[in-house]
Design a protein around this motif. Structure first.
Motif, PDB file in Angstrom:
ATOM      1  N   ARG A  19       0.830  -1.205   0.000  1.00  0.00           N
ATOM      2  CA  ARG A  19       0.000   0.000   0.000  1.00  0.00           C
ATOM      3  C   ARG A  19       0.862   1.252   0.000  1.00  0.00           C
ATOM      4  O   ARG A  19       0.377   2.345  -0.209  1.00  0.00           O
ATOM      5  N   THR A  77       3.875   1.755  -1.791  1.00  0.00           N
ATOM      6  CA  THR A  77       4.659   2.029  -2.990  1.00  0.00           C
ATOM      7  C   THR A  77       4.016   3.183  -3.758  1.00  0.00           C
ATOM      8  O   THR A  77       2.817   3.157  -3.998  1.00  0.00           O
ATOM      9  N   PRO A  78       4.801   4.185  -4.143  1.00  0.00           N
ATOM     10  CA  PRO A  78       4.222   5.288  -4.930  1.00  0.00           C
ATOM     11  C   PRO A  78       3.570   4.772  -6.220  1.00  0.00           C
ATOM     12  O   PRO A  78       4.057   3.807  -6.821  1.00  0.00           O
ATOM     13  N   LYS A  79       2.491   5.422  -6.620  1.00  0.00           N
ATOM     14  CA  LYS A  79       1.690   4.952  -7.753  1.00  0.00           C
ATOM     15  C   LYS A  79       2.512   4.787  -9.039  1.00  0.00           C
ATOM     16  O   LYS A  79       2.414   3.763  -9.707  1.00  0.00           O
ATOM     17  N   ALA A 117       4.858   1.805  -8.739  1.00  0.00           N
ATOM     18  CA  ALA A 117       4.098   0.555  -8.778  1.00  0.00           C
ATOM     19  C   ALA A 117       3.660   0.216 -10.197  1.00  0.00           C
ATOM     20  O   ALA A 117       3.739  -0.932 -10.631  1.00  0.00           O
ATOM     21  N   ALA A 118       3.215   1.217 -10.937  1.00  0.00           N
ATOM     22  CA  ALA A 118       2.753   0.987 -12.311  1.00  0.00           C
ATOM     23  C   ALA A 118       3.897   0.515 -13.197  1.00  0.00           C
ATOM     24  O   ALA A 118       3.735  -0.428 -13.980  1.00  0.00           O
ATOM     25  N   ASN A 167      -1.435   0.684  -4.183  1.00  0.00           N
ATOM     26  CA  ASN A 167      -1.020   1.122  -5.509  1.00  0.00           C
ATOM     27  C   ASN A 167      -0.537  -0.013  -6.401  1.00  0.00           C
ATOM     28  O   ASN A 167      -0.806  -0.020  -7.596  1.00  0.00           O
ATOM     29  N   LEU A 176      -3.642  -1.951  -7.549  1.00  0.00           N
ATOM     30  CA  LEU A 176      -4.438  -1.159  -8.483  1.00  0.00           C
ATOM     31  C   LEU A 176      -3.716  -0.966  -9.816  1.00  0.00           C
ATOM     32  O   LEU A 176      -4.361  -0.923 -10.865  1.00  0.00           O
ATOM     33  N   ALA A 177      -2.382  -0.907  -9.790  1.00  0.00           N
ATOM     34  CA  ALA A 177      -1.616  -0.829 -11.043  1.00  0.00           C
ATOM     35  C   ALA A 177      -1.829  -2.098 -11.848  1.00  0.00           C
ATOM     36  O   ALA A 177      -1.960  -2.057 -13.076  1.00  0.00           O
ATOM     37  N   ASP A 186      -5.280  -1.897 -13.434  1.00  0.00           N
ATOM     38  CA  ASP A 186      -5.239  -0.989 -14.596  1.00  0.00           C
ATOM     39  C   ASP A 186      -4.576  -1.668 -15.792  1.00  0.00           C
ATOM     40  O   ASP A 186      -5.044  -1.552 -16.920  1.00  0.00           O
TER      41      ASP A 186
END
Length: 82
Positions: A9, A11-13, A16-17, A44, A47-48, A51
């Motif tokens: 939770r 890790t910067p977005k 992470a992406a 993140n 959620l990455a 996406d």
């Protein structure tokens, strides 16, 4: 291949992406195309992954933590399930 995203939770977005994209390319090269992504929706990294999968029309199975029922123990319970 069925892939599971279990990340932090914290890790910067953007980080992470990028990590998700890189790791999924490597996984698909080794195991074949992803046909299902399982996500705990925990941050993140998770959620990455969602996406990434949706951008490729890959089905996503969501398993959000039940914090109200299990409290802090849910993080470990959900990760063990994956």
């Amino acid at each position: 291949m069925i892939a599971s995203i279990c990340g932090s939770r914290h890790t910067p977005k953007a980080k992470a992406a990028e990590a998700c994209r890189r790791l999924m390319v490597q996984a698909e090269m080794k195991f074949g195309p992803c046909t299902l992504l399982v996500s705990g929706l925990g941050g993140n990294a998770d959620l990455a992954g969602v996406d990434w999968a949706r951008a490729r029309s890959i089905p996503v199975e969501e398993h959000a933590a039940d914090w109200d029922r299990w409290g802090k123990d849910e993080a470990g319970r959900n990760t063990k399930w994956f």
